[in-house]
Write an enzyme that holds these catalytic residues in place. Structure first.
Site, short mmCIF file in Angstrom:
data_model
loop_
_atom_site.label_atom_id
_atom_site.label_comp_id
_atom_site.label_asym_id
_atom_site.label_seq_id
_atom_site.Cartn_x
_atom_site.Cartn_y
_atom_site.Cartn_z
N GLY A 43 0.81 -1.21 0.00
CA GLY A 43 0.00 0.00 0.00
C GLY A 43 0.85 1.26 0.00
N ASP A 44 1.71 1.40 1.02
CA ASP A 44 2.59 2.57 1.06
C ASP A 44 4.05 2.15 1.23
OD1 ASP A 44 2.32 1.65 3.59
OD2 ASP A 44 2.02 3.61 4.55
N GLU A 45 4.33 0.98 0.67
CA GLU A 45 5.70 0.45 0.74
C GLU A 45 6.33 0.43 -0.64
OE1 GLU A 45 6.98 -3.22 3.01
OE2 GLU A 45 4.79 -3.26 3.20
#
Lengths: 379, 202
Positions: free
Chosen positions: A281-283
């Protein structure tokens, strides 16, 4: 064009000669219709007559000239005095005497055009009876040089004998070319579709960065290259800070906008040979090729974090995020493995988070197997 | 059936009526906007549906459309040239029709064309019998034979004639050298081939 007939040996009355000449002329015209590429040679190897198509391509035919004036005899022509090639049964073949040349009746012979040395003709000869002066009647065809000859001499349908497959050959060549063009078109369309499908399978739809699948493939390739003695590389694992807050307060559209911006920053900060992938997701993860110095990696990490912290305007509001980075280097490992390297990069990232976020932690070679352990150093 | 046939109809529709009309027809028969691939095989039923859909969308009788397809085919330079290999005048061309399906198969073994049998009835009248599972070939051939008569510069009357005696065309050759035909140079195709292959050399 001078197409004089050789004087017959008949020393009889003038009208008989005339009749005979006319009769021969008719016969030759008819022969030309049947075999437009016939060649009649006398016993001295001189050209006695030619069919209309052969005349067209031999160029400037004056009759009575030796055959070498127009053609280069090759396969099947034996010079008098040269070794005789035995026939299929081993016995010496009968030969037709043509001046200094000999040819075996019914066997394949080749003649090449003097004026167009790239065009060869093939055919076979029969002996003419001594009563008509001896020599040979040769029927020729173009064989594989057909297309060149048609182009070169502007030949038409009517230049070929109806029994000749020449026109079918040209037809096939042209039909095949049309079909080939179609197939090439199909191949190009399929290739485009394949490339698009591949692109879709390897790309993160929102950010246009590589996806996990593409990263895994590149990563495996990089490890294999390192093991094989190639250059090293570094992995930088980036996790956004405060991203959830943006999503929660400003909505998913704002979150998407942030992710697009992060992707743009990563693309701008890495080099052409590097790879930036969104793996969660936000990696994000960066594969940085070459044996880069720790200091340079540290600078890169800090520059990225500084750019992530620049607030992003979105629909009147401002999105504020940051990022934590963990970096490892392939040269830290004697035997680099994907699992171990991912786990260590994760541990480095965790260290950045643990020590207050918005920082870049590099595990140096001497620290591998040392203080840091994956995920939870306090456990 | 080989996609070539369907693709030919598609090309005819696109070039005569525009892409938007083709899109409407394609949507009716559930084929993608790119349509057919020349070298792939499709179910025969799809050809029926294609012709039917074209008739409905264009509000034209199917026979008239199919005749136009024939005319269109003869106007495509590659195909026109292949047809002109049949003979050096229209009379020879008519007589080459017997061989046309085999000639085509020589190049494309998968291509199923109707059986053709020409018989001379005397005084410039010919009958061309057409044997096929599909009845629509007669109209296509009518258009194609008319266009080829123009191509050769011949004046001929061509009438499709579908009766209980089977599918056939009657051809009345009025003047074999009525007008100046279009040229046909045996070698011209080779230049095109060389250009297509990017060879340049001629």
């Amino acid at each position: 064009m001078n197409f004089e007939l050789p004087r017959p040996e008949l020393a009889s009355r003038d009208e008989e000669i005339g009749r005979c000449l006319a009769c021969r002329q008719t016969a030759l015209t008819e022969l030309g219709g049947l075999m437009p590429m016939y060649l009649s040679l006398d016993a001295g190897g001189r050209v006695r007559a030619m069919g209309p198509t052969l005349k067209k391509i031999a160029g400037g035919v004056g009759l009575g000239q030796p055959i070498e004036t127009y053609f280069e005899p090759r396969r099947g022509w034996r010079r008098s005095g040269a070794m005789r090639v035995p026939g299929p049964d081993g016995a010496p073949q009968p030969e037709i005497l043509l001046g200094k040349w000999r040819v075996a009746p019914g066997r394949r012979i080749h003649l090449w055009l003097r004026k167009h040395p790239d065009i060869g003709l093939r055919g076979s000869a029969i002996a003419l009876p001594p009563s008509s002066g001896g020599g040979a009647l040769i029927n020729l065809t173009f064989g594989v040089h057909l297309a060149q000859a048609v182009r070169c001499f502007g030949l038409t349908n009517d230049d070929f004998a109806p029994s000749d497959l020449a026109v079918e050959l040209l037809y096939l060549q042209e039909a095949k070319a049309v079909i080939m063009a179609e197939l090439r078109g199909l191949t190009a369309r399929l290739e485009d579709a394949r490339a698009a499908a591949l692109d879709k399978a390897m790309t993160d739809a929102l950010t246009g960065l590589a996806n996990r699948r593409a990263f895994d493939a590149e990563f495996a390739g990089a490890i294999a290259a390192t093991r094989a003695g190639g250059g090293g590389f570094a992995l930088a694992h980036l996790d956004l800070d405060h991203f959830k807050a943006v999503n929660d307060s400003l909505g998913h559209a704002a979150g998407d906008r942030v992710l697009e911006d992060v992707a743009r920053i990563l693309r701008e900060e890495i080099r052409h040979e590097d790879l930036a992938a969104r793996i969660g997701g936000d990696e994000f993860i960066l594969l940085l090729r070459g044996d880069l110095a720790s200091e340079r990696l540290k600078e890169l990490g800090e520059r990225i974090i500084a750019r992530l912290e620049v607030p992003i305007p979105f629909e009147g509001g401002l999105c504020r995020i940051s990022g934590s980075i963990g970096v490892i280097l392939s040269r830290s490992y004697d035997h680099p493995s994907a699992e171990r390297m991912i786990a260590d990069a994760d541990a480095a990232l965790y260290e950045s988070k643990r020590s207050g976020r918005a920082r870049c932690t590099i595990i140096r070679p001497d620290e591998i197997g040392g203080g840091l352990t994956p995920r939870d150093p306090r456990a | 059936m080989l996609g070539l046939i369907n693709k030919s109809i598609q090309c005819f529709l696109t070039s005569s009526y525009g892409d938007a009309v083709w899109q409407r027809i394609a949507a009716r028969i559930d084929i993608g906007p790119d349509g057919f691939e020349t070298m792939l095989h499709y179910d025969d039923v799809l050809t029926d549906r294609l012709i039917e859909a074209a008739g409905v969308v264009l509000d034209r009788p199917e026979d008239a459309l199919l005749e136009d397809v024939g005319t269109f085919l003869a106007s495509r330079e590659a195909l026109r040239r292949l047809l002109r290999f049949g003979g050096s005048n229209y009379w020879e061309f008519l007589h080459s029709l017997d061989e046309l399906p085999d000639r085509a198969r020589m190049a494309l073994p998968d291509l199923e064309l109707p059986g053709l049998r020409l018989s001379e009835q005397g005084e410039g009248r010919f009958e061309l019998r057409v044997t096929s599972q599909r009845s629509d070939w007669v109209a296509v051939l009518a258009g194609l034979l008319r266009a080829m008569a123009d191509d050769y510069g011949a004046l001929a009357l061509i009438e499709p004639d579908e009766t209980a005696r089977g599918a056939r065309l009657t051809i009345t050759l009025l003047d074999i050298t009525f007008a100046e035909g279009r040229g046909f140079d045996l070698a011209a195709g080779q230049h095109a081939v060389a250009a297509q292959l990017g060879g340049g050399g001629a």
